[in-house]
Design a protein around this motif. Sequence first.
Motif, PDB file in Angstrom:
ATOM      1  N   ASN A  28       0.833  -1.212   0.000  1.00 23.70           N
ATOM      2  CA  ASN A  28       0.000   0.000   0.000  1.00 23.70           C
ATOM      3  C   ASN A  28       0.863   1.256   0.000  1.00 23.70           C
ATOM      4  N   LEU A  44      -4.013   8.962   3.140  1.00 25.11           N
ATOM      5  CA  LEU A  44      -3.901   7.511   3.197  1.00 25.11           C
ATOM      6  C   LEU A  44      -2.480   7.059   3.519  1.00 25.11           C
ATOM      7  N   THR A  66      -2.037   7.472   7.194  1.00 21.37           N
ATOM      8  CA  THR A  66      -2.754   6.392   7.876  1.00 21.37           C
ATOM      9  C   THR A  66      -2.016   5.073   7.745  1.00 21.37           C
ATOM     10  N   ASN A  67      -1.467   4.806   6.555  1.00 26.63           N
ATOM     11  CA  ASN A  67      -0.710   3.570   6.348  1.00 26.63           C
ATOM     12  C   ASN A  67       0.561   3.556   7.201  1.00 26.63           C
TER      13      ASN A  67
END
Length: 417
Positions: free
Chosen positions: A217, A241, A244-245
């Motif tokens: 990701n 994102l 968050t990852n």
Amino acid sequence: MAAAPAPPQAPPKPTWDPRRPQTPFPWLRPTIRIRLTLLYGGMFLIAGILLLSIIYLLAAQAISTGNQPPFKIVSASNEIKVASADCPAVNNATGLTLTQFNSAISDCIDHSRQVALDNLLSRSLLALLGLAVIAFAFGYAMAGRVLSPLGRITRTARAVAGSDLSRRIELDGPDDEFKELADTFDDMLERLQRAFTAQQRFVGNASHELRTPLAINRTLLEVHLSDPNAPVELQQLGKTLLATNERSEQLVEGLLLLARSDNQIVERKPVDLAEVAEQAIDQVHAEAEAKGVTIRGEQKPAVVQGNGVLLERIALNLVQNAVRYNVPEDGWVEVTTEVQHGQAVLVVSNTGPVVPAYEIDNLFEPFRRLRTERTGSDKGVGLGLSIVRSVARAHGGHIAAQPREGGGLMMRVTLPV
């Protein structure tokens, strides 16, 4: 078309049964109670027989001495003359009447009997004292022999406490309570070793299964963010994102490290806490400058036996927390290492918000922060102090936190040298 995967099979039933088979005659079993009863009863009987024998011999000697005549007739030509070494009153008793003579002889006999009894008493007390010393020495030796299996169990338990789960007692000898305890302890160690092996296997598999998708990701997000023609909304979403990852990666790394550090450290090497603290300071130096926090303190040599990577994690987590949870202006962090009272000590102090004393214990719980719970902070995932406490315990040490006057904390990690 690929074949459907086989359904998972049920785990095998445990074969370990804590119940021991019952013997047909349990009262014939050589238990510790029966052995101690026979041992101390036999010792008491032997000591009584020896004491009676000694008293008998002493009494026989006293009676033999008492049967000797207390006086002798040395002359009986014209008048009787009596001589006695023990009764001077009957010597030269020419002028005594018959009544006085008989009274002197009775006194002499009583005196001889009293001397014999006194000698018997004193020698009996000496014999009793000697037998008591022998009985205590023999009892101490026999008690050590009877309790030697318990010492073996204790040494094995101490070795197991040092993370050597492969050790077993394997006690041989009679089927008594110690044998039963040792066998039960061996069975428990066998189950613990299987459980820890399964845990280590799970941690290894989880580290791979959890890191791989997060790394994929992150790579995909970085590739899309590198496209200059991507819309602004897509770039903003990609950055969110990606953050968050990254947070998920930190959480996974923290959980895996916490799982690994809960066990004792098997392979230990000399590690200097001063070098560990300096490396942690170097890694946090840029973040401290960005926040306007000054890092100071003297790092004296303090060598401990442990895992260098885990000990570095202790210093790094403490210094990072001290920098991140600080005052907006003129903040400082003090990091010191030294040896005190035969123990290596790492102290990290900082300025910061006021921390109530009743909140100290909550700081070491996973996903707990001051006045907040679970996630929701950009300062970490809430596992830093939990990892520090777990690693310190794995090295045989401990960590203590103390609020500072005016705000901030003083974290003190103590490790055995």
